[in-house]
Write an enzyme that holds these catalytic residues in place. Structure first.
Site, PDB file in Angstrom:
ATOM      1  CB  SER A 129      -0.910   0.018   1.221  1.00  0.00           C
ATOM      2  OG  SER A 129      -1.591   1.260   1.332  1.00  0.00           O
ATOM      3  CE1 TYR A 142      -4.379  -1.787   5.089  1.00  0.00           C
ATOM      4  CE2 TYR A 142      -3.506   0.342   4.378  1.00  0.00           C
ATOM      5  CZ  TYR A 142      -3.988  -0.925   4.081  1.00  0.00           C
ATOM      6  OH  TYR A 142      -4.055  -1.333   2.763  1.00  0.00           O
TER       7      TYR A 142
END
Length: 237
Positions: A129, A142
């Site tokens: 990501s 995250y």
């Protein structure tokens, strides 16, 4: 025929990857938690093999591998906790995010690498990501797990490159998937995706096929895939 194992294949990027690799001529072993979603995947693409398994169940994950020879491992399964300041996160959300996004990835990769090393060939792909490389507020845990994946991919490459095993970190920006469905309001998600400013799962899947299609002598170590037009920051409501 080469076989690709994909986790998190029941929706979003994982499902798009499974379909794209099936179309490209790979044998696909798709893992996910939803029996219904896996059945729908098989109906759309007969020939895809599926196993319903929770990647956080280490024994079940090992059993799912069985005697499969895995040529391509795509570590795609992931979760995104409810966004917000780290100090307000529940310990349960923290634990699950680390377990799914990092620990389960380590387990599965550890199970597959020995057979690849024995054959002196293979390709391990991680769905990372952009949050790992440009973290911001409200997504600290995250981002931390995805940053750990980036570091693991780099370290793993050092361990296995001499055995002819390629390692790639795919780094997409904002992708329009169901990942945000449970954590953001409809209004917030609509604002995120307004004007078609986000990537689609198929974009990442096409990038995967292209990376795998390179000669064995070439390894894309990290591929950033960003929306062409700038996307606005997520504004929580």
């Amino acid at each position: 025929m080469k076989t690709a194992l994909i986790t998190g294949a029941t929706s979003g990027i994982g499902r798009a990857m499974a379909l794209a690799l099936h179309k490209a001529g790979y044998g696909v072993l798709a893992l996910g938690r939803s029996q219904d979603a896996l059945a729908e995947l098989r109906a759309v693409a007969p020939g895809i093999s599926t196993v319903a398994v929770d990647v956080t169940d280490r024994d079940a994950l090992a059993a799912a591998l069985g005697a499969w020879q895995i040529d391509v491992l795509v570590n795609n399964a992931g979760v995104m906790p409810q966004p917000g300041s780290f100090d307000t996160m529940s310990l349960e959300d923290i634990d699950r995010t680390v377990l799914v996004n990092l620990q389960a990835v380590l387990w599965l990769t550890r199970a597959v690498v020995p057979q690849m090393r024995q054959r002196q060939a293979g390709h391990i792909v991680f769905t990372g990501s952009s949050a790992a490389h440009a973290p911001g507020a409200n997504f600290a845990v995250y981002a931390a797990t995805k940053a750990a994946i980036a570091a693991f991919a780099a370290g793993l490459r050092g361990d296995v490159a001499a055995s002819g095993i390629r390692v790639t970190e795919l780094v997409p920006g904002r992708v329009e998937t169901a990942l945000y469905t449970q954590i953001l309001t409809d209004e917030t998600r609509s604002a995120m995706y307004e004007g078609g400013q986000s990537l689609q799962p198929e974009d990442v899947a096409e990038a995967l096929v292209a990376v795998l299609g390179l000669p064995a002598r070439a390894d894309i170590t990290r591929l950033d895939i960003m929306p062409t037009r700038p996307v606005p920051p997520i504004k929580l409501k």
